[in-house]
Design a protein around this motif. Sequence first.
Motif, PDB file in Angstrom:
ATOM      1  N   THR A  42       0.830  -1.207   0.000  1.00 54.10           N
ATOM      2  CA  THR A  42       0.000   0.000   0.000  1.00 54.10           C
ATOM      3  C   THR A  42       0.865   1.258   0.000  1.00 54.10           C
ATOM      4  OG1 THR A  42      -0.134  -0.032   2.426  1.00 54.10           O
ATOM      5  CG2 THR A  42      -1.891  -1.158   1.206  1.00 54.10           C
ATOM      6  N   ARG A  43       0.286   2.340  -0.512  1.00 60.36           N
ATOM      7  CA  ARG A  43       0.970   3.626  -0.549  1.00 60.36           C
ATOM      8  C   ARG A  43      -0.018   4.758  -0.312  1.00 60.36           C
ATOM      9  NH1 ARG A  43       4.377   0.429  -0.646  1.00 60.36           N
ATOM     10  NH2 ARG A  43       6.260   0.219  -1.928  1.00 60.36           N
ATOM     11  N   VAL A  44       0.444   5.794   0.384  1.00 59.35           N
ATOM     12  CA  VAL A  44      -0.322   7.035   0.483  1.00 59.35           C
ATOM     13  C   VAL A  44      -0.180   7.773  -0.843  1.00 59.35           C
ATOM     14  CG1 VAL A  44      -0.548   9.259   1.662  1.00 59.35           C
ATOM     15  CG2 VAL A  44       0.035   7.200   2.977  1.00 59.35           C
ATOM     16  N   VAL A  45      -1.264   8.326  -1.356  1.00 58.44           N
ATOM     17  CA  VAL A  45      -1.205   9.073  -2.614  1.00 58.44           C
ATOM     18  C   VAL A  45      -0.356  10.320  -2.418  1.00 58.44           C
ATOM     19  CG1 VAL A  45      -2.554  10.385  -4.303  1.00 58.44           C
ATOM     20  CG2 VAL A  45      -3.436   8.206  -3.422  1.00 58.44           C
ATOM     21  N   ARG A  46       0.677  10.440  -3.226  1.00 58.72           N
ATOM     22  CA  ARG A  46       1.555  11.615  -3.229  1.00 58.72           C
ATOM     23  C   ARG A  46       1.463  12.264  -4.599  1.00 58.72           C
ATOM     24  NH1 ARG A  46       2.136  12.051   2.153  1.00 58.72           N
ATOM     25  NH2 ARG A  46       3.228  10.257   3.095  1.00 58.72           N
ATOM     26  N   GLY A  47       1.065  13.519  -4.629  1.00 57.06           N
ATOM     27  CA  GLY A  47       0.829  14.164  -5.912  1.00 57.06           C
ATOM     28  C   GLY A  47      -0.506  13.690  -6.439  1.00 57.06           C
ATOM     29  N   SER A  48      -0.477  12.959  -7.534  1.00 54.79           N
ATOM     30  CA  SER A  48      -1.702  12.397  -8.094  1.00 54.79           C
ATOM     31  C   SER A  48      -1.693  10.876  -7.923  1.00 54.79           C
ATOM     32  CB  SER A  48      -1.827  12.753  -9.572  1.00 54.79           C
ATOM     33  OG  SER A  48      -0.825  12.075 -10.320  1.00 54.79           O
ATOM     34  N   ILE A  49      -2.841  10.256  -8.203  1.00 55.97           N
ATOM     35  CA  ILE A  49      -2.908   8.787  -8.175  1.00 55.97           C
ATOM     36  C   ILE A  49      -1.962   8.210  -9.210  1.00 55.97           C
ATOM     37  CG2 ILE A  49      -4.408   6.790  -8.557  1.00 55.97           C
ATOM     38  CD1 ILE A  49      -6.733   8.610  -7.573  1.00 55.97           C
ATOM     39  N   ALA A  50      -1.965   8.801 -10.417  1.00 58.18           N
ATOM     40  CA  ALA A  50      -1.084   8.330 -11.490  1.00 58.18           C
ATOM     41  C   ALA A  50       0.381   8.448 -11.102  1.00 58.18           C
ATOM     42  CB  ALA A  50      -1.368   9.093 -12.775  1.00 58.18           C
ATOM     43  N   ASP A  51       0.762   9.568 -10.460  1.00 59.15           N
ATOM     44  CA  ASP A  51       2.151   9.759 -10.015  1.00 59.15           C
ATOM     45  C   ASP A  51       2.550   8.666  -9.026  1.00 59.15           C
ATOM     46  OD1 ASP A  51       2.413  12.058 -11.542  1.00 59.15           O
ATOM     47  OD2 ASP A  51       1.959  13.409  -9.872  1.00 59.15           O
ATOM     48  N   THR A  52       1.638   8.341  -8.103  1.00 59.28           N
ATOM     49  CA  THR A  52       1.919   7.331  -7.081  1.00 59.28           C
ATOM     50  C   THR A  52       2.106   5.954  -7.709  1.00 59.28           C
ATOM     51  OG1 THR A  52       0.574   8.617  -5.519  1.00 59.28           O
ATOM     52  CG2 THR A  52       1.092   6.349  -4.906  1.00 59.28           C
ATOM     53  N   VAL A  53       1.261   5.638  -8.687  1.00 57.24           N
ATOM     54  CA  VAL A  53       1.361   4.355  -9.379  1.00 57.24           C
ATOM     55  C   VAL A  53       2.647   4.281 -10.199  1.00 57.24           C
ATOM     56  CG1 VAL A  53       0.279   2.872 -11.127  1.00 57.24           C
ATOM     57  CG2 VAL A  53      -1.136   4.026  -9.410  1.00 57.24           C
ATOM     58  N   LEU A  54       2.975   5.359 -10.897  1.00 50.21           N
ATOM     59  CA  LEU A  54       4.216   5.403 -11.692  1.00 50.21           C
ATOM     60  C   LEU A  54       5.442   5.220 -10.809  1.00 50.21           C
ATOM     61  CD1 LEU A  54       3.477   8.287 -14.223  1.00 50.21           C
ATOM     62  CD2 LEU A  54       4.270   5.987 -14.826  1.00 50.21           C
ATOM     63  N   ALA A  55       5.435   5.868  -9.645  1.00 52.23           N
ATOM     64  CA  ALA A  55       6.580   5.763  -8.741  1.00 52.23           C
ATOM     65  C   ALA A  55       6.757   4.338  -8.227  1.00 52.23           C
ATOM     66  CB  ALA A  55       6.401   6.724  -7.565  1.00 52.23           C
ATOM     67  N   HIS A  56       5.657   3.610  -8.096  1.00 53.51           N
ATOM     68  CA  HIS A  56       5.728   2.250  -7.557  1.00 53.51           C
ATOM     69  C   HIS A  56       6.036   1.219  -8.641  1.00 53.51           C
ATOM     70  CE1 HIS A  56       4.839  -1.086  -4.870  1.00 53.51           C
ATOM     71  NE2 HIS A  56       4.101  -1.611  -5.835  1.00 53.51           N
ATOM     72  N   PHE A  57       5.287   1.242  -9.732  1.00 53.13           N
ATOM     73  CA  PHE A  57       5.418   0.229 -10.772  1.00 53.13           C
ATOM     74  C   PHE A  57       6.412   0.613 -11.867  1.00 53.13           C
ATOM     75  CE2 PHE A  57       0.858  -1.262  -9.779  1.00 53.13           C
ATOM     76  CZ  PHE A  57       1.307  -2.383  -9.098  1.00 53.13           C
ATOM     77  N   GLY A  58       6.722   1.903 -11.987  1.00 53.61           N
ATOM     78  CA  GLY A  58       7.544   2.354 -13.109  1.00 53.61           C
ATOM     79  C   GLY A  58       6.720   2.501 -14.371  1.00 53.61           C
ATOM     80  N   ASP A  59       5.434   2.295 -14.266  1.00 53.45           N
ATOM     81  CA  ASP A  59       4.494   2.408 -15.390  1.00 53.45           C
ATOM     82  C   ASP A  59       3.107   2.545 -14.784  1.00 53.45           C
ATOM     83  OD1 ASP A  59       3.363   2.475 -17.879  1.00 53.45           O
ATOM     84  OD2 ASP A  59       3.982   0.451 -18.479  1.00 53.45           O
TER      85      ASP A  59
END
Length: 329
Positions: free
Chosen positions: A192-209
């Motif tokens: 799990t992650r707290v949303v930082r910036g936008s949801i898309a930014d958070t997903v990109l930071a975690h998955f790289g895509d």
Amino acid sequence: MKRAKAIAATKINTVQFVDVTVPDLLAGEVLVRTEVSSISPGTELRCLAGLQPDSLEFPFVPGYSLVGIVEESDNKHSNLLGCRVFVPGCQKASINMQWGGHISYAVVPASSVVVVPECCGPKNASIAKLTAIALRGVRISNPRICDHIVIVGLGPIGLMSAKLFKLTGAKVLGVDTMESRVLHGSKCGLDTRVVRGSIADTVLAHFGDRADIVVDATGVPEVLAQSLLAAKDPAWGQSNFSGSKLVVQGSYPGSFTLPYQEAFRKELSLLFPRDTTPALLREAIALIAEKAVSVEDLISWYGAPGDAQKAYDLLMTDRSCMTASFDWT
């Protein structure tokens, strides 16, 4: 006629423990003595606030998740006598019944109940409906082991969705703006992650895509539009891309809008899981009974139905709470 007790919504955001009666059995019906009933927070809080489009006039009995023991039946269904069963609500009583699940005795069609195995207690079994709703989202999205999946909103449906998608072997990330919900999900063994910036930014930071499948379990139209942006974009000329998926797992009282161009570029499939079926309820109960998925961590409050106002107040004021269950024994 039989005397019973029920939790009734009597006015906006107010419930009372009231006396009611339920009718005698007709052919094809059973009488269930309730052991535990559980709240579905998104739907019930919306109804309690008077925001459900098809809501009944006050007073009415909400709830569609109860577990109890079959005490009476007709001759055709005597095999159910003494069985613990899950009941998706009740429609027969001397009061308006929305779904009617928070009631001490339920008269229901025998065909609507699902038998609960002896190894599955009533408290855990009362979460079967929420489990089945989330399971339907998994089924219609058809995840692959290699998929990246993000669950937006870690309330009870989102948390259960993340657990069930994890069982498929896919890589699952749960995100929320609330640190307490993110921490709760982490304690449940989820990534799990707290949303930082936008949801898309958070997903990109975690998955790289971005994600192959985005499951929005927030019920908030503005967040749903942001969730869409976290879905994967195909590279131009990528021939093996079958499109991204957005599972609208949240519950909405009315219409919402989504950005067309973004959806178009992603070749996005919108998936709308409906309610569940007896077959899906049986599967959900089996998963709970076999401990393939845990549900204890979804029940934040457990107490007497006479204290129902405390439970609803808690769910209305503290978003870190998942749901609440009532002990009718």
